[in-house]
Write a protein that holds these residues in place. Structure first.
Motif, PDB file in Angstrom:
ATOM      1  N   ILE A 112       0.881  -1.246  -0.092  1.00 17.51           N
ATOM      2  CA  ILE A 112       0.125  -0.107  -0.056  1.00 17.51           C
ATOM      3  C   ILE A 112       0.820   1.315   0.147  1.00 17.51           C
ATOM      4  O   ILE A 112       1.802   1.131   0.648  1.00 17.51           O
ATOM      5  CB  ILE A 112      -1.085   0.056   1.155  1.00 17.51           C
ATOM      6  CG1 ILE A 112      -1.796   1.331   0.983  1.00 17.51           C
ATOM      7  CG2 ILE A 112      -0.343  -0.155   2.363  1.00 17.51           C
ATOM      8  CD1 ILE A 112      -3.204   1.096   1.971  1.00 17.51           C
ATOM      9  N   VAL A 113       0.543   2.163  -1.044  1.00 16.05           N
ATOM     10  CA  VAL A 113       1.262   3.386  -0.959  1.00 16.05           C
ATOM     11  C   VAL A 113       0.706   4.619  -0.627  1.00 16.05           C
ATOM     12  O   VAL A 113      -0.720   4.479  -0.940  1.00 16.05           O
ATOM     13  CB  VAL A 113       1.947   3.603  -2.764  1.00 16.05           C
ATOM     14  CG1 VAL A 113       2.524   4.738  -2.693  1.00 16.05           C
ATOM     15  CG2 VAL A 113       2.627   2.285  -3.193  1.00 16.05           C
ATOM     16  N   ARG A 114       1.060   5.505   0.152  1.00 14.90           N
ATOM     17  CA  ARG A 114       0.407   6.544   0.325  1.00 14.90           C
ATOM     18  C   ARG A 114       1.011   7.942  -0.370  1.00 14.90           C
ATOM     19  O   ARG A 114       2.240   8.224  -0.368  1.00 14.90           O
ATOM     20  CB  ARG A 114       0.770   7.015   2.002  1.00 14.90           C
ATOM     21  CG  ARG A 114       0.130   7.983   2.448  1.00 14.90           C
ATOM     22  CD  ARG A 114       0.382   8.556   3.905  1.00 14.90           C
ATOM     23  NE  ARG A 114      -0.278   9.483   4.381  1.00 14.90           N
ATOM     24  CZ  ARG A 114      -0.715  10.889   4.219  1.00 14.90           C
ATOM     25  NH1 ARG A 114       0.124  11.392   3.188  1.00 14.90           N
ATOM     26  NH2 ARG A 114      -1.558  11.411   4.895  1.00 14.90           N
TER      27      ARG A 114
ATOM     28  N   SER B  19      -4.425   6.496  -1.371  1.00 21.21           N
ATOM     29  CA  SER B  19      -3.890   5.380  -0.903  1.00 21.21           C
ATOM     30  C   SER B  19      -3.901   4.412  -2.102  1.00 21.21           C
ATOM     31  O   SER B  19      -5.069   4.092  -2.993  1.00 21.21           O
ATOM     32  CB  SER B  19      -4.390   4.527   0.069  1.00 21.21           C
ATOM     33  OG  SER B  19      -4.124   5.529   1.507  1.00 21.21           O
ATOM     34  N   VAL B  20      -2.804   3.725  -2.655  1.00 19.78           N
ATOM     35  CA  VAL B  20      -2.845   2.735  -3.920  1.00 19.78           C
ATOM     36  C   VAL B  20      -2.571   1.360  -3.462  1.00 19.78           C
ATOM     37  O   VAL B  20      -1.365   1.288  -2.625  1.00 19.78           O
ATOM     38  CB  VAL B  20      -1.957   3.279  -4.892  1.00 19.78           C
ATOM     39  CG1 VAL B  20      -2.155   2.406  -6.133  1.00 19.78           C
ATOM     40  CG2 VAL B  20      -2.492   4.909  -5.436  1.00 19.78           C
ATOM     41  N   ILE B  21      -3.042   0.435  -3.485  1.00 24.52           N
ATOM     42  CA  ILE B  21      -2.840  -0.900  -3.396  1.00 24.52           C
ATOM     43  C   ILE B  21      -2.293  -1.565  -4.758  1.00 24.52           C
ATOM     44  O   ILE B  21      -3.170  -1.487  -5.565  1.00 24.52           O
ATOM     45  CB  ILE B  21      -3.810  -1.704  -2.788  1.00 24.52           C
ATOM     46  CG1 ILE B  21      -4.131  -1.295  -1.349  1.00 24.52           C
ATOM     47  CG2 ILE B  21      -3.220  -3.130  -2.648  1.00 24.52           C
ATOM     48  CD1 ILE B  21      -5.264  -1.975  -0.619  1.00 24.52           C
ATOM     49  N   CYS B  22      -1.093  -2.125  -4.801  1.00 24.88           N
ATOM     50  CA  CYS B  22      -0.486  -2.443  -6.245  1.00 24.88           C
ATOM     51  C   CYS B  22       0.196  -3.547  -5.872  1.00 24.88           C
ATOM     52  O   CYS B  22       0.836  -3.684  -4.658  1.00 24.88           O
ATOM     53  CB  CYS B  22      -0.099  -1.216  -6.782  1.00 24.88           C
ATOM     54  SG  CYS B  22       1.429  -0.354  -6.176  1.00 24.88           S
TER      55      CYS B  22
ATOM     56  N   THR C 262       3.583  -5.092  -5.191  1.00 28.11           N
ATOM     57  CA  THR C 262       4.803  -4.701  -4.691  1.00 28.11           C
ATOM     58  C   THR C 262       6.131  -4.316  -5.375  1.00 28.11           C
ATOM     59  O   THR C 262       6.820  -3.164  -5.538  1.00 28.11           O
ATOM     60  CB  THR C 262       5.554  -5.626  -3.495  1.00 28.11           C
ATOM     61  OG1 THR C 262       4.343  -5.924  -2.544  1.00 28.11           O
ATOM     62  CG2 THR C 262       6.761  -5.255  -2.822  1.00 28.11           C
ATOM     63  N   ALA C 263       6.259  -5.285  -6.360  1.00 26.42           N
ATOM     64  CA  ALA C 263       7.198  -5.027  -7.570  1.00 26.42           C
ATOM     65  C   ALA C 263       7.086  -3.558  -8.334  1.00 26.42           C
ATOM     66  O   ALA C 263       8.082  -3.060  -8.950  1.00 26.42           O
ATOM     67  CB  ALA C 263       7.359  -5.911  -8.486  1.00 26.42           C
ATOM     68  N   ALA C 264       5.791  -2.986  -8.400  1.00 25.41           N
ATOM     69  CA  ALA C 264       5.643  -2.015  -9.162  1.00 25.41           C
ATOM     70  C   ALA C 264       5.763  -0.692  -8.406  1.00 25.41           C
ATOM     71  O   ALA C 264       5.625   0.411  -8.709  1.00 25.41           O
ATOM     72  CB  ALA C 264       4.149  -2.109  -9.815  1.00 25.41           C
ATOM     73  N   VAL C 265       5.861  -0.795  -6.945  1.00 26.92           N
ATOM     74  CA  VAL C 265       6.132   0.655  -6.303  1.00 26.92           C
ATOM     75  C   VAL C 265       7.425   1.355  -6.527  1.00 26.92           C
ATOM     76  O   VAL C 265       8.472   0.876  -6.605  1.00 26.92           O
ATOM     77  CB  VAL C 265       6.047   0.207  -4.751  1.00 26.92           C
ATOM     78  CG1 VAL C 265       6.166   1.239  -3.740  1.00 26.92           C
ATOM     79  CG2 VAL C 265       4.984  -0.494  -4.196  1.00 26.92           C
ATOM     80  N   PRO C 266       7.087   2.635  -6.702  1.00 22.04           N
ATOM     81  CA  PRO C 266       8.047   3.726  -7.191  1.00 22.04           C
ATOM     82  C   PRO C 266       9.242   3.527  -5.780  1.00 22.04           C
ATOM     83  O   PRO C 266       8.828   3.516  -4.711  1.00 22.04           O
ATOM     84  CB  PRO C 266       7.737   4.841  -7.173  1.00 22.04           C
ATOM     85  CG  PRO C 266       6.022   4.504  -7.578  1.00 22.04           C
ATOM     86  CD  PRO C 266       5.711   3.247  -6.921  1.00 22.04           C
TER      87      PRO C 266
ATOM     88  N   SER D 185       6.129   6.463  -0.361  1.00 23.34           N
ATOM     89  CA  SER D 185       5.876   5.887   1.157  1.00 23.34           C
ATOM     90  C   SER D 185       4.947   4.735   1.241  1.00 23.34           C
ATOM     91  O   SER D 185       3.775   4.832   0.721  1.00 23.34           O
ATOM     92  CB  SER D 185       5.218   7.110   1.882  1.00 23.34           C
ATOM     93  OG  SER D 185       4.843   6.730   3.227  1.00 23.34           O
ATOM     94  N   ALA D 186       5.644   3.664   1.309  1.00 21.67           N
ATOM     95  CA  ALA D 186       4.845   2.272   1.327  1.00 21.67           C
ATOM     96  C   ALA D 186       5.058   1.333   2.409  1.00 21.67           C
ATOM     97  O   ALA D 186       5.870   1.340   3.278  1.00 21.67           O
ATOM     98  CB  ALA D 186       5.326   1.662  -0.048  1.00 21.67           C
ATOM     99  N   GLU D 187       3.972   0.460   2.574  1.00 22.38           N
ATOM    100  CA  GLU D 187       4.053  -0.472   3.618  1.00 22.38           C
ATOM    101  C   GLU D 187       3.728  -1.942   2.578  1.00 22.38           C
ATOM    102  O   GLU D 187       3.086  -1.750   1.931  1.00 22.38           O
ATOM    103  CB  GLU D 187       3.129  -0.236   4.700  1.00 22.38           C
ATOM    104  CG  GLU D 187       3.240   0.798   5.773  1.00 22.38           C
ATOM    105  CD  GLU D 187       4.263   0.605   6.603  1.00 22.38           C
ATOM    106  OE1 GLU D 187       4.752  -0.581   6.908  1.00 22.38           O
ATOM    107  OE2 GLU D 187       5.072   1.504   6.999  1.00 22.38           O
TER     108      GLU D 187
END
Length: 137
Positions: free
Chosen positions: A17-19, A46-49, A51-55, A59-61
């Protein structure tokens, strides 16, 4: 008359999850995948995507595993989240839960997914593996 036990489907893909700031528009290149969700409030996006695509600077969990309540559920269903979350509370497993039109979803920390499945099974729920991209594992 007893009802069938609730069925949960555990997906193998890692998501995070990305904030983002309130009102932010995520770039389509990373904010999608076999499982993605976008939620906007005045204070955050908030974006759920995957994990490999998180920039890298985001700020992510995560990572989390996605667990789907087999559905579709009747829109007026009562107590589904309570039934799903109570065993995890007792096992002290933190989760992120949310609903879509047809069903409920729980994101379980990837390193706790086996403990969560054990807690659910002890509570009488059925947990089976599946895949967001098709097929079973």
């Amino acid at each position: 008359m007893s009802r069938m036990p609730r069925h949960l489907m555990e997906h193998p893909e890692d998501v995070s999850i990305v904030r983002l700031p309130g009102g932010a528009e995520p770039e389509f290149e990373w904010a999608h995948g076999p499982f993605a969700s976008l939620t906007r409030t005045p204070d955050e996006t908030s974006v759920i995507c995957p994990t490999a695509a998180v920039p890298p600077a985001a700020s992510a969990e995560g990572p989390f595993k996605v667990v789907e309540v087999a559905g579709p559920l009747a829109f007026g269903s009562v107590g589904v989240f309570a039934e799903i979350l109570e065993p995890l509370v007792a096992a002290r497993i933190p989760v992120l839960g949310f609903s879509t039109f047809d069903t409920d979803w729980v994101l379980v920390p990837s390193d706790a997914v086996h403990a969560a499945a054990d807690a659910w099974r002890r509570a009488g729920l059925v947990v089976t593996p599946t895949s967001l991209t098709g097929g079973t594992h």
